[in-house]
Design a protein around this motif. Structure first.
Motif, PDB file in Angstrom:
ATOM      1  N   SER A  88       0.819  -1.210   0.000  1.00  0.00           N
ATOM      2  CA  SER A  88       0.000   0.000   0.000  1.00  0.00           C
ATOM      3  C   SER A  88       0.853   1.260   0.000  1.00  0.00           C
ATOM      4  O   SER A  88       0.429   2.311  -0.472  1.00  0.00           O
ATOM      5  CB  SER A  88      -0.935  -0.002   1.221  1.00  0.00           C
ATOM      6  N   TRP A  89       2.086   1.169   0.532  1.00  0.00           N
ATOM      7  CA  TRP A  89       2.975   2.328   0.494  1.00  0.00           C
ATOM      8  C   TRP A  89       3.379   2.636  -0.943  1.00  0.00           C
ATOM      9  O   TRP A  89       3.584   3.791  -1.304  1.00  0.00           O
ATOM     10  CB  TRP A  89       4.239   2.060   1.304  1.00  0.00           C
ATOM     11  N   HIS A  90       3.501   1.595  -1.750  1.00  0.00           N
ATOM     12  CA  HIS A  90       3.913   1.783  -3.143  1.00  0.00           C
ATOM     13  C   HIS A  90       2.781   2.379  -3.979  1.00  0.00           C
ATOM     14  O   HIS A  90       3.019   3.267  -4.809  1.00  0.00           O
ATOM     15  CB  HIS A  90       4.349   0.434  -3.727  1.00  0.00           C
ATOM     16  N   HIS A  91       1.562   1.919  -3.777  1.00  0.00           N
ATOM     17  CA  HIS A  91       0.439   2.326  -4.622  1.00  0.00           C
ATOM     18  C   HIS A  91      -0.403   3.465  -4.038  1.00  0.00           C
ATOM     19  O   HIS A  91      -1.141   4.119  -4.773  1.00  0.00           O
ATOM     20  CB  HIS A  91      -0.484   1.124  -4.879  1.00  0.00           C
ATOM     21  N   GLY A  92      -0.322   3.684  -2.732  1.00  0.00           N
ATOM     22  CA  GLY A  92      -1.206   4.676  -2.116  1.00  0.00           C
ATOM     23  C   GLY A  92      -0.452   5.699  -1.295  1.00  0.00           C
ATOM     24  O   GLY A  92       0.752   5.911  -1.463  1.00  0.00           O
ATOM     25  N   GLY A  93      -1.198   6.351  -0.387  1.00  0.00           N
ATOM     26  CA  GLY A  93      -0.589   7.354   0.484  1.00  0.00           C
ATOM     27  C   GLY A  93      -0.110   8.588  -0.236  1.00  0.00           C
ATOM     28  O   GLY A  93       0.918   9.169   0.139  1.00  0.00           O
ATOM     29  N   TRP A  94      -0.856   9.018  -1.247  1.00  0.00           N
ATOM     30  CA  TRP A  94      -0.366  10.123  -2.086  1.00  0.00           C
ATOM     31  C   TRP A  94      -0.350  11.455  -1.354  1.00  0.00           C
ATOM     32  O   TRP A  94       0.519  12.286  -1.590  1.00  0.00           O
ATOM     33  CB  TRP A  94      -1.213  10.226  -3.357  1.00  0.00           C
ATOM     34  N   ILE A  95      -1.284  11.674  -0.459  1.00  0.00           N
ATOM     35  CA  ILE A  95      -1.299  12.934   0.297  1.00  0.00           C
ATOM     36  C   ILE A  95      -0.043  13.044   1.156  1.00  0.00           C
ATOM     37  O   ILE A  95       0.630  14.085   1.188  1.00  0.00           O
ATOM     38  CB  ILE A  95      -2.573  13.030   1.162  1.00  0.00           C
ATOM     39  N   ALA A  96       0.311  11.953   1.830  1.00  0.00           N
ATOM     40  CA  ALA A  96       1.517  11.948   2.656  1.00  0.00           C
ATOM     41  C   ALA A  96       2.769  12.097   1.802  1.00  0.00           C
ATOM     42  O   ALA A  96       3.714  12.805   2.171  1.00  0.00           O
ATOM     43  CB  ALA A  96       1.581  10.662   3.479  1.00  0.00           C
ATOM     44  N   LYS A  97       2.779  11.434   0.650  1.00  0.00           N
ATOM     45  CA  LYS A  97       3.946  11.519  -0.236  1.00  0.00           C
ATOM     46  C   LYS A  97       4.153  12.948  -0.741  1.00  0.00           C
ATOM     47  O   LYS A  97       5.286  13.455  -0.759  1.00  0.00           O
ATOM     48  CB  LYS A  97       3.765  10.568  -1.420  1.00  0.00           C
ATOM     49  N   ILE A  98       3.077  13.604  -1.148  1.00  0.00           N
ATOM     50  CA  ILE A  98       3.178  14.980  -1.641  1.00  0.00           C
ATOM     51  C   ILE A  98       3.625  15.920  -0.524  1.00  0.00           C
ATOM     52  O   ILE A  98       4.437  16.835  -0.749  1.00  0.00           O
ATOM     53  CB  ILE A  98       1.830  15.430  -2.237  1.00  0.00           C
ATOM     54  N   ALA A  99       3.123  15.676   0.686  1.00  0.00           N
ATOM     55  CA  ALA A  99       3.516  16.521   1.820  1.00  0.00           C
ATOM     56  C   ALA A  99       5.006  16.373   2.119  1.00  0.00           C
ATOM     57  O   ALA A  99       5.711  17.372   2.336  1.00  0.00           O
ATOM     58  CB  ALA A  99       2.684  16.164   3.039  1.00  0.00           C
ATOM     59  N   VAL A 100       5.498  15.144   2.128  1.00  0.00           N
ATOM     60  CA  VAL A 100       6.929  14.911   2.371  1.00  0.00           C
ATOM     61  C   VAL A 100       7.768  15.513   1.262  1.00  0.00           C
ATOM     62  O   VAL A 100       8.834  16.107   1.512  1.00  0.00           O
ATOM     63  CB  VAL A 100       7.200  13.400   2.516  1.00  0.00           C
ATOM     64  N   TRP A 101       7.313  15.351   0.025  1.00  0.00           N
ATOM     65  CA  TRP A 101       8.021  15.907  -1.140  1.00  0.00           C
ATOM     66  C   TRP A 101       8.149  17.423  -1.019  1.00  0.00           C
ATOM     67  O   TRP A 101       9.236  17.985  -1.209  1.00  0.00           O
ATOM     68  CB  TRP A 101       7.264  15.517  -2.410  1.00  0.00           C
ATOM     69  N   ALA A 102       7.050  18.107  -0.688  1.00  0.00           N
ATOM     70  CA  ALA A 102       7.076  19.563  -0.533  1.00  0.00           C
ATOM     71  C   ALA A 102       7.984  19.971   0.629  1.00  0.00           C
ATOM     72  O   ALA A 102       8.733  20.954   0.539  1.00  0.00           O
ATOM     73  CB  ALA A 102       5.664  20.091  -0.313  1.00  0.00           C
ATOM     74  N   LEU A 103       7.951  19.199   1.710  1.00  0.00           N
ATOM     75  CA  LEU A 103       8.793  19.499   2.866  1.00  0.00           C
ATOM     76  C   LEU A 103      10.272  19.374   2.527  1.00  0.00           C
ATOM     77  O   LEU A 103      11.094  20.208   2.940  1.00  0.00           O
ATOM     78  CB  LEU A 103       8.435  18.565   4.021  1.00  0.00           C
ATOM     79  N   LEU A 104      10.616  18.343   1.771  1.00  0.00           N
ATOM     80  CA  LEU A 104      12.011  18.156   1.366  1.00  0.00           C
ATOM     81  C   LEU A 104      12.498  19.307   0.493  1.00  0.00           C
ATOM     82  O   LEU A 104      13.651  19.759   0.618  1.00  0.00           O
ATOM     83  CB  LEU A 104      12.164  16.827   0.619  1.00  0.00           C
ATOM     84  N   ILE A 105      11.641  19.784  -0.409  1.00  0.00           N
ATOM     85  CA  ILE A 105      12.025  20.909  -1.266  1.00  0.00           C
ATOM     86  C   ILE A 105      12.322  22.147  -0.421  1.00  0.00           C
ATOM     87  O   ILE A 105      13.310  22.865  -0.655  1.00  0.00           O
ATOM     88  CB  ILE A 105      10.912  21.205  -2.298  1.00  0.00           C
ATOM     89  N   ILE A 106      11.493  22.399   0.570  1.00  0.00           N
ATOM     90  CA  ILE A 106      11.702  23.562   1.442  1.00  0.00           C
ATOM     91  C   ILE A 106      12.968  23.394   2.274  1.00  0.00           C
ATOM     92  O   ILE A 106      13.776  24.319   2.412  1.00  0.00           O
ATOM     93  CB  ILE A 106      10.471  23.763   2.357  1.00  0.00           C
ATOM     94  N   LEU A 107      13.181  22.185   2.823  1.00  0.00           N
ATOM     95  CA  LEU A 107      14.347  21.948   3.672  1.00  0.00           C
ATOM     96  C   LEU A 107      15.660  22.094   2.916  1.00  0.00           C
ATOM     97  O   LEU A 107      16.683  22.464   3.506  1.00  0.00           O
ATOM     98  CB  LEU A 107      14.265  20.549   4.301  1.00  0.00           C
ATOM     99  N   MET A 108      15.650  21.794   1.587  1.00  0.00           N
ATOM    100  CA  MET A 108      16.878  21.878   0.808  1.00  0.00           C
ATOM    101  C   MET A 108      17.467  23.286   0.813  1.00  0.00           C
ATOM    102  O   MET A 108      18.675  23.460   0.622  1.00  0.00           O
ATOM    103  CB  MET A 108      16.627  21.424  -0.634  1.00  0.00           C
ATOM    104  N   PHE A 109      16.653  24.313   1.038  1.00  0.00           N
ATOM    105  CA  PHE A 109      17.151  25.689   1.066  1.00  0.00           C
ATOM    106  C   PHE A 109      17.834  26.020   2.403  1.00  0.00           C
ATOM    107  O   PHE A 109      18.495  27.055   2.517  1.00  0.00           O
ATOM    108  CB  PHE A 109      16.008  26.676   0.827  1.00  0.00           C
ATOM    109  N   PHE A 110      17.674  25.161   3.403  1.00  0.00           N
ATOM    110  CA  PHE A 110      18.224  25.432   4.727  1.00  0.00           C
ATOM    111  C   PHE A 110      19.316  24.454   5.122  1.00  0.00           C
ATOM    112  O   PHE A 110      19.957  24.641   6.150  1.00  0.00           O
ATOM    113  CB  PHE A 110      17.097  25.391   5.782  1.00  0.00           C
TER     114      PHE A 110
END
Length: 321
Positions: free
Chosen positions: A14-36
């Motif tokens: 289910s982690w591979h096929h689902g959990g898209w809201i969590a995946k997008i949230a982590v993805w956005a967080l990583l992009i922000i953290l890369m600047f710091f």
């Protein structure tokens, strides 16, 4: 996280096929953290990406070899005259394109009045490789065909162009220095296009093939079982669905690895294989590192294709698909 998944009963499926809201949230967080993050983290990832990009270029070659052999086999299996004519026509067209590109490269990257022996060597090697691949593929002891050889040849010619066009703009033998911005953008577009096509093809093959990117030991269905009594049938179906999960059709681990390597290659393509490049910030994928990466990839591509032809002759005790 995906290592060892063999059937859909695994909770990680289910982690591979689902959990898209969590995946997008982590993805956005990583992009922000890369600047710091401190620069050392970026430097470490840059070093990792150089090795990962090299692996992805090898994956591109393997994918191309798989595609050309599959294409050739599909048309040969039709066993009709029109498809043989189509095979010959495409092969001839690819070889014409290969030598036409080589002729243009002589004009662009061997200007008169300059000693451009290195560029001449690269271009002549491309032409020699194209001729050698045709000879080896048509040898009676080799189970080869002209179509894969011609497609590999035109791809080698593209890699040669891509490498030469990445030479520094102040290099006298780079005849495209007057069109630096346009060439840089064109090289970027072609590089990203081949990357996207490679990832898409690997994803499609992974989802549709039972061998490409498939797990090493997927469970297979056995022989036919006797039918249950009518009053046991419904309960049996439900119990079977709960106890036996459907086997996965491809390796999730390798699937994500392809995307990770592709992202590393894209990062190197966008930064010219060096985050501290002293050249113009408007030029992308320019420098001697990029040149040698492209040229070495061209030679490795030709070498792997030759190996795919002669391996059955050398390793006779192994069975090749």
């Amino acid at each position: 996280m995906m290592i060892g998944i063999k059937d859909q009963n695994d909770k990680r499926d289910s982690w591979h096929h689902g959990g898209w809201i969590a995946k997008i949230a982590v993805w956005a967080l990583l992009i922000i953290l890369m600047f710091f993050l401190p620069n050392v983290v970026v430097t470490i990832y840059e070093t990792m990406s150089k090795f990962g990009s090299g692996l992805f270029l090898l994956v591109q070659v393997i994918i191309l070899l798989d595609f050309t052999h599959s294409w050739n086999d599909a048309w040969v299996e039709k066993d009709e005259r029109k498809w043989y004519i189509a095979l010959l026509s495409v092969s001839v067209a690819c070889y014409i394109a290969t030598y036409a590109i080589s002729a243009v490269l002589f004009i662009w990257f061997n200007p008169s009045g300059h000693d451009c022996s290195l560029n001449v060597f690269f271009i002549v090697m491309t032409m020699v490789l194209a001729f050698a691949l045709a000879i080896i593929a048509l040898h009676p002891q080799v189970n080869g065909s002209l179509l894969p050889a011609s497609v590999i040849s035109v791809y080698c010619a593209y890699l040669c162009y891509s490498g030469l066009s990445s030479e520094p703009r102040d290099y006298a033998c780079n005849g495209l220095h007057k069109h630096a911005q346009g060439v840089s953008t064109g090289t970027l577009i072609l590089g990203m296009l081949t990357t996207v096509l490679s990832v898409l093809y690997s994803a499609i093959r992974a989802g549709s093939s039972t061998t490409f990117l498939s797990p090493p030991s997927s469970p297979k269905s056995g022989g036919k079982k006797p039918l249950l009594d009518s009053d046991e049938l419904e309960g049996g179906k439900e119990d079977k669905k709960e106890s036996e999960g459907q086997p996965i059709s491809y390796s999730y681990t390798f699937f994500h690895l392809i995307f990770a390597l592709a992202s590393m290659y894209s990062a190197m393509l966008l930064t010219g294989w060096c985050s501290s490049n002293s050249g113009s910030s408007e030029l992308i994928d320019v420098g001697w590192t990029t040149v040698w990466v492209r040229i070495c990839t061209e030679w490795i591509t030709a070498g792997l294709y030759v190996w795919s032809l002669i391996a059955p002759l050398i390793l006779r005790d192994r069975e090749f698909a």
